[in-house]
Design an enzyme around this catalytic site. Structure first.
Site, PDB file in Angstrom:
ATOM      1  N   CYS A  29     -16.138  59.760  -4.421  1.00  0.00           N
ATOM      2  CA  CYS A  29     -17.330  60.421  -3.878  1.00  0.00           C
ATOM      3  C   CYS A  29     -18.576  59.720  -4.424  1.00  0.00           C
ATOM      4  O   CYS A  29     -19.020  59.992  -5.544  1.00  0.00           O
ATOM      5  CB  CYS A  29     -17.333  61.902  -4.252  1.00  0.00           C
ATOM      6  SG  CYS A  29     -18.714  62.823  -3.549  1.00  0.00           S
ATOM      7  N   ASP A  30     -19.143  58.813  -3.643  1.00  0.00           N
ATOM      8  CA  ASP A  30     -20.287  58.013  -4.088  1.00  0.00           C
ATOM      9  C   ASP A  30     -21.444  58.849  -4.637  1.00  0.00           C
ATOM     10  O   ASP A  30     -22.003  58.512  -5.687  1.00  0.00           O
ATOM     11  CB  ASP A  30     -20.807  57.144  -2.937  1.00  0.00           C
ATOM     12  CG  ASP A  30     -19.836  56.031  -2.572  1.00  0.00           C
ATOM     13  OD1 ASP A  30     -19.143  55.527  -3.466  1.00  0.00           O
ATOM     14  OD2 ASP A  30     -19.790  55.669  -1.386  1.00  0.00           O
TER      15      ASP A  30
END
Length: 794
Positions: free
Chosen positions: A477-478
């Site tokens: 999850c950037d």
């Protein structure tokens, strides 16, 4: 209104207003174009970084493709105006900018072309867009047909947006020798050091025509005048004025004056794209319009055929026939096409994120395994000697890590065994483990086996005192960028995913003859799963992580972001969840995350910034990572459900990824079932009005995982070191299905049928019952008839 053609080669839409963002995309290895049903386009080409040749009205920031692309009156587009010279009435195709309702309208998305057919005022306009295989340009055909019983006097005005090219230098003019319009610019820059780079850019935009126009207009302001795009002032005159653009916004507008007898038609062809100079444009004109090959074709026609053959190379290795016709169409025609685009072009970037690069090439293992093999070696050649993988993979000597690849993430090593396992399943090419590859920061070389071991050991050591994996400024999850930026926060998902990676790598090592290493990593997986259960299990599901300040989040006490999908699915994969935990977390997902459009990434969506989690909480609720039906994460979960035998839950959620089959669902999503978008809007319980809306963004790591779900899970035709393993998990209401499976050079026609006479799965090959569920010694070039008898459902 929405239909597949009889041969399933196209999806058709018969209204430009019911799904106004319905679209298709075409690509080659130098460019991409996303074309919507109303004529708006988003296009880019590589030089070597992504660049524009059809610009917005104001200078855009150069960035990645945007989800839920907004369209507006002056958005870049490809249109044609038609004017009746006797009445003065005008309409436009495909719909914009005039927006006159046509007598009939068809937008057709095909695998290698996009088409429109519009009938209005007894005139038919047919338009089609294709690309060449090698060059960055658009190939357009237009045909005008008089459907009336009388002669018609009309003007046809092809209109291609150029837009605001540059604040430094922009212009445009018709060039008679080229029979086309050439618009020129200089890419803006400030530092003199940039000049050596920008002087090589293809800063010209051209429109070539195979028919000489009667007139033209290159000045956008003069063309539009006071009438606006819906009724341009320039169309009120007998002919366009032949204007140019001198540090003014240019446009490519041509005029053809026709007298068409009843039933007569007129064809036109155009080429639109970027170029370095007029000499290059002349070469294009000669190649595509003038010179003929041995078959008597010009380059334009030959390029269309070559491009169709290029796209056909990405056919995938299963063709299915099931009780679900919509699934069949999507899997047989559209899913492998999207997977091929990702793996063949690397999403048109010179520094793909490492996780994206590896997963996209996991997909290429099903289509062109040699490309996947080369990609794994390329990725490993950029690994550090410590075992750490970079945030992005450099694919061009002039490239550098950009955007999100400048932010440190900790998950990239996980994907190495996960993605390589699919390559090995398909090819049985364990020789890859012995390939010698250098490290990026050390002169030594080592085997792929050693590279993989170091990656796993890096994961093993990049942990806190509890044995939980650090998150730094993000994992998969950037935008979860503030959980661990102080150096203490940990990722619950990454810890669990690491356990799964250890198990997968142990399986590979065991199959490759390295029993001792396999045992070491199996033990590491067990230890990691135990740690996850000690610190992350919240009673009914697993937490997402623990912040720098030692706050556990993604738990029942949280008002927002109580439950995240990724730790749940990967706990099923890793074996962290025993039978009781499996039942509890699956029930929790169903109750809190499942929607009519798929499973949400988290719920409830965050409605305000949470500073110990990060910018994911600032995204609009239900969009992207903040609670959308984020299909990549959903695909992980579906794959996990198949791994633990939850076939009914798995298929229900898998089917929700594809728009349809009913028209109401397609309308809700606003997208034709020709690709899987990166997300559908979520926050279903919080904001139901927008829930289900497609992002229309076809760049997504979802597609290889969906293919994996189909092969390993639904149809259970997974590669194995000994051959092809047959373990179908058909839904209870399917009595039969058939699959043509291409595997290691062989073709297996597999028919699956329920049979009241059997108590377990029985596999017959060429009429004979085999022992066990593995078809062994599969020979390349041989066709096999396989019958799989399945027990009736209780």
């Amino acid at each position: 209104m929405i239909r597949a053609t009889d041969n399933n080669e196209y999806y058709e839409l018969t209204s430009p207003t019911s799904l106004p963002k319905a679209s298709g995309f075409l690509w080659n290895e130098k460019m991409m174009i996303h074309m919507n049903c109303r004529g708006y386009a988003v296009a880019q080409f590589m030089q070597p970084e992504p660049a524009k040749y059809s610009y917005a009205p104001n200078l855009e920031a150069k960035t990645f493709m945007q989800p839920e692309q907004p369209y507006y009156a002056h958005h870049p587009g490809r249109f044609v105006y038609i004017k009746d010279e006797e009445s003065g009435e005008i309409f436009s195709a495909p719909y914009e900018p005039v927006r006159k309702v046509a007598d009939s309208y068809t937008f057709a998305v095909g695998k290698h072309d996009i088409r429109w057919t519009i009938e209005s005022d007894d005139l038919s306009i047919e338009m089609s867009l294709r690309l060449p295989k090698a060059d960055a340009m658009e190939l357009w055909r237009m045909k005008v047909t008089n459907r009336s019983q009388k002669q018609r006097k009309i003007s046809v005005y092809p209109y291609f947006t150029v837009g605001y090219m540059s604040w430094m230098n922009q212009s445009g003019a018709y060039v008679e020798d080229l029979q086309g319009i050439v618009c020129s610019a200089v890419t803006p820059y400030q530092k003199y050091q940039d000049y050596s780079k920008i002087k090589t850019y293809r800063d010209k935009t051209f429109l070539l025509a195979d028919h000489k126009p009667a007139a033209w207009e290159v000045n956008h302001e003069s063309f539009e005048g006071e009438g606006g795009l819906h009724s341009p002032t320039a169309l009120q005159g007998e002919t366009l004025s032949g204007g140019d653009a001198r540090y003014e916004t240019p446009v490519c507008a041509l005029q053809y004056r026709l007298e068409l007898e009843a039933g007569a038609e007129q064809d036109y062809r155009f080429i639109f794209g970027p170029a370095f100079d007029e000499a290059e444009i002349e070469q294009f004109r000669q190649h595509y319009f003038v010179k003929r090959n041995a078959a008597g074709q010009d380059g334009f026609t030959a390029a269309e055929q070559e491009y169709a053959a290029y796209v056909a190379e990405g056919q995938g290795n299963i063709q299915i026939q099931t009780p679900d016709a919509g699934l069949d169409n999507f899997v047989n025609h559209w899913l492998p096409r999207q997977m091929y685009y990702h793996g063949k072009t690397n999403r048109l970037t010179t520094d793909p994120q490492t996780r994206n690069y590896l997963q996209d090439n996991m997909g290429m293992s099903y289509i062109q395994p040699q490309i996947a093999r080369d990609a794994f070696l390329t990725a490993l050649s950029q690994q550090h000697a410590s075992g750490a993988m970079p945030d992005g993979i450099i694919l061009h000597p002039d490239a550098e890590l950009k955007y999100i690849n400048q932010v440190p993430h900790t998950d990239h090593c996980v994907w190495l065994p996960v993605c390589m396992s699919t390559y090995l399943d398909e090819t049985n090419d364990y020789s890859i483990l012995q390939e010698q590859v250098a490290f990026s920061d050390d002169s030594e070389t080592a085997s792929v086996m050693e590279h993989m071991n170091r990656a796993m050991k890096w994961l093993m050591h990049d942990r806190d005192e509890r044995g939980l994996n650090y998150i730094n400024q993000g994992d998969w999850c950037d935008p979860m960028n503030m959980v661990g930026y102080k150096g203490k926060g940990v990722s619950g998902w990454l810890t669990i995913a690491t356990a799964y990676a250890f198990k997968v790598w142990a399986d590979i090592c065991e199959q490759g003859g390295h029993a001792a290493i396999a045992a070491e990593f199996r033990q590491a997986a067990d230890t990691t799963n135990a740690v996850a259960n000690e610190y992350l299990w919240d009673g009914d599901w697993y937490a997402r992580g623990i912040t720098d300040d030692n706050v556990v989040f993604g738990i029942s006490e949280d008002l927002e972001g109580r439950i995240f999908i990724n730790p749940q699915g990967w706990a099923l994969m890793s074996g962290a969840a025993d039978a009781d935990k499996q039942e509890r977390l699956i029930r929790s997902v169903q109750e809190q995350l499942e929607t009519p459009y798929g499973v949400e990434k988290l719920a409830p969506s965050f409605t305000a910034m949470r500073e110990d989690v990060g910018r994911v909480t600032q995204k609009h609720p239900g969009s992207a990572e903040n609670g959308a039906v984020y299909n990549h994460a959903a695909a992980f979960y579906i794959y996990a459900l198949y791994l633990v035998g939850e076939k009914e839950n798995a298929y229900r959620l898998l089917r929700k990824m594809i728009p349809g089959p009913d028209s109401e669902d397609i309308l809700r999503r606003g997208q034709l079932p020709v690709f899987i978008p990166n997300y559908y809007r979520g926050a279903y319980k919080q904001f139901p009005r927008t829930a289900g809306r497609s992002s229309h963004l076809f760049n997504t790591g979802t597609v290889p995982w969906v293919y994996r779900c189909l092969i390993d899970g639904l149809f259970g035709l997974q590669g194995h070191a000994q051959g092809l393993q047959v373990r179908p998990q058909l839904p209870a209401d399917w009595n039969e299905a058939s699959v043509t499976r291409l595997f290691r050079g062989a073709e297996l026609q597999v028919n699956m049928k329920r049979d009241a006479s059997v108590n377990g799965v029985e596999v017959y090959v060429n009429g004979g019952l085999i022992e066990g569920d593995i078809i062994k010694d599969v020979q390349a070039g041989v066709k096999y008839e396989v019958l799989v008898k399945l027990p009736q459902q209780p």
